[in-house]
Design a protein around this motif. Structure first.
Motif: not given
Length: 159
Positions: A70-94
């Motif tokens: 969320d902090d990275m998105v507020s700083r300009g990282a681009e992605g849809s809500d689905d992209d954000v959720n996928l990224a978070i799930a990937y990070l948590a898993r790995n």
């Protein structure tokens, strides 16, 4: 003294070398990431601002990874809500925080592994009644645990 044309060519060559090196570094880092759902999204969202070594060196709970993304998105990282959720799930898993399932409190299991309070309490009760949990297969037998959460957190559970 160098001509304007020569200085321009030197700048262009240096810029090309620098850009090629940055792209090569980013590609080599992306090959270091584990395969899985969300890898491409993470690369697309993060690689433009920083190297992936900043990501792969950390181990956080899913909740904390959520605040980081969320902090990275507020700083300009681009992605849809689905992209954000996928990224978070990937990070948590790995790159999730590792939890010893036999010594963690119910609150730690809930917070760090994204279990519900009831699931975390079931794990604590199971190990109290039956002793230490020795494997993922045994953990999967604990009543009331969601298979999808177990699968997502498998790499983050130690025995």
């Amino acid at each position: 003294m160098l001509s304007l044309y020569t200085r321009s060519m030197i700048r262009w060559v240096l810029l090309t070398i620098f850009t090629s090196g940055a792209v090569a570094l980013a590609l080599s880092q992306s090959n270091d990431l584990p395969e899985g759902k969300g890898k491409e999204v993470l690369e697309r969202m993060c690689i433009n601002c920083h190297g992936l070594e900043q990501v792969t060196a950390q181990r956080y709970s899913k909740k904390y990874w959520g605040s980081v993304v969320d902090d990275m998105v507020s700083r300009g990282a681009e992605g849809s809500d689905d992209d954000v959720n996928l990224a978070i799930a990937y990070l948590a898993r790995n790159f999730g925080k590792q939890v010893n399932i036999n010594t963690a409190t119910a609150k730690d299991i809930e917070t760090d592994l994204s279990f519900t309070a009831a699931e975390a309490q079931s794990v604590v009760q199971y190990r109290t009644d039956k002793g230490a949990i020795k494997s993922f297969e045994e953990l999967a037998k604990v009543p009331g645990l969601r298979a999808e959460v177990l699968a997502e957190q498998k790499k983050n559970i130690v025995y």
